[in-house]
Design an enzyme around this catalytic site. Structure first.
Site, PDB file in Angstrom:
ATOM      1  CE1 TYR A  31      -4.032  -2.598   4.838  1.00 15.47           C
ATOM      2  CE2 TYR A  31      -3.803  -0.037   4.212  1.00 15.47           C
ATOM      3  CZ  TYR A  31      -3.813  -1.511   3.938  1.00 15.47           C
ATOM      4  OH  TYR A  31      -4.104  -1.638   2.453  1.00 15.47           O
TER       5      TYR A  31
ATOM      6  CB  SER B 163      -0.906  -0.023   1.080  1.00 11.57           C
ATOM      7  OG  SER B 163      -1.819   1.165   1.374  1.00 11.57           O
TER       8      SER B 163
END
Length: 264
Positions: A153, A140
């Site tokens: 995350y 990401s």
């Protein structure tokens, strides 16, 4: 691009990026192994592929990562080999660190990090033996830049970069490249499924996610990065990409900008 005779195993393949990537790679003549927890959804993805007869379904739960050797054996038996493992499975988060249960932190790391590296280690001997193979990892932009509501995350995605950068160096001589794919906002259900502080799903679409890159466009760009064996690629909007370079050259400015971000 042509992936003829390439066997590509994709985790998190029942929806979102994994689903559209599977369809795109099937269009490019790859043999596909689809994995996620949802067998029925995987069967639907298989039927959407151009060559369903060259697609196998192999259910897999990344959270139960203590013994993936049997799963790897099953994957290899599908087409007698695996050429590329796409570590795409994972889950996101939408909660402040102060409001997030440690059990949620652990679950994010179990799925996004430990499950991914456990599967990677399980198939690594197959790649070493064949003196070829490729690891592709969906990380990401948040794996490069920590932002509000995504502390755990971001931690799990940062960890993937550390592990796979090391792995790339260790197995360069074995002809095993690593491709780290860093998405920005993509129009998937990732924000709906994201965990809140108590572990329940958010169950709503973020505005930024809704306005993100279309999954089909993303899949084409990801397939291109895989084919070219890129080491790291950012598939994102201009704002997200700019953040990566601002982090490198103007870290204080980026910190200021991140503090001004909307947290909804």
């Amino acid at each position: 691009m042509d992936f003829s005779n390439k066997v590509i195993w994709i985790t998190g393949a029942s929806s979102g990026i994994g689903k559209t990537l599977a369809i795109e790679l099937s269009n490019l003549n790859a043999k596909i192994i689809l994995s996620s927890r949802k067998k029925e959804a995987l069967e639907l993805v298989k039927n959407e592929c151009k060559h369903p007869s060259e697609v196998k379904v192999l259910p897999l739960d990344l959270e139960n990562y203590t013994n993936f050797s049997n799963t790897v054996d099953k994957a290899i038996s599908c087409f007698n080999k695996v050429d590329i493992l796409v570590n795409n499975g994972g889950i996101s988060q939408r909660s402040f660190a102060k409001d997030t249960s440690i059990d949620v932190d652990k679950r994010l790391l179990d799925i996004n990090y430990l499950g991914t590296i456990a599967l990677t280690k399980a198939i690594l001997p197959h790649f070493i033996k064949n003196k070829q193979g490729q690891f592709v990892v969906t990380t990401s932009i948040v794996g490069k830049i920590g932002t509000p509501l995504r502390s755990s995350y971001a931690a799990s995605k940062h960890a993937l970069h550390g592990f796979f950068d090391s792995l790339r160096a260790e197995h360069y001589q074995d002809n095993i490249p690593v491709t780290l794919v860093c998405p920005g906002f993509v129009q998937t259900n990732v924000s709906k499924n994201a965990l809140t502080g108590d572990g329940s799903p958010q169950q709503k679409m973020d505005v930024a996610t809704q306005n993100g890159i279309h999954p089909k466009k993303f899949a084409k760009l990801m397939a291109k990065a895989i084919f070219k064996k890129k080491e790291e690629v950012y598939i994102a909007g201009l704002k997200e990409k700019s953040g990566v370079y601002a982090k490198r050259f103007y870290p204080k400015l980026l910190s200021y900008m991140i503090r001004k971000l909307s947290v909804t």
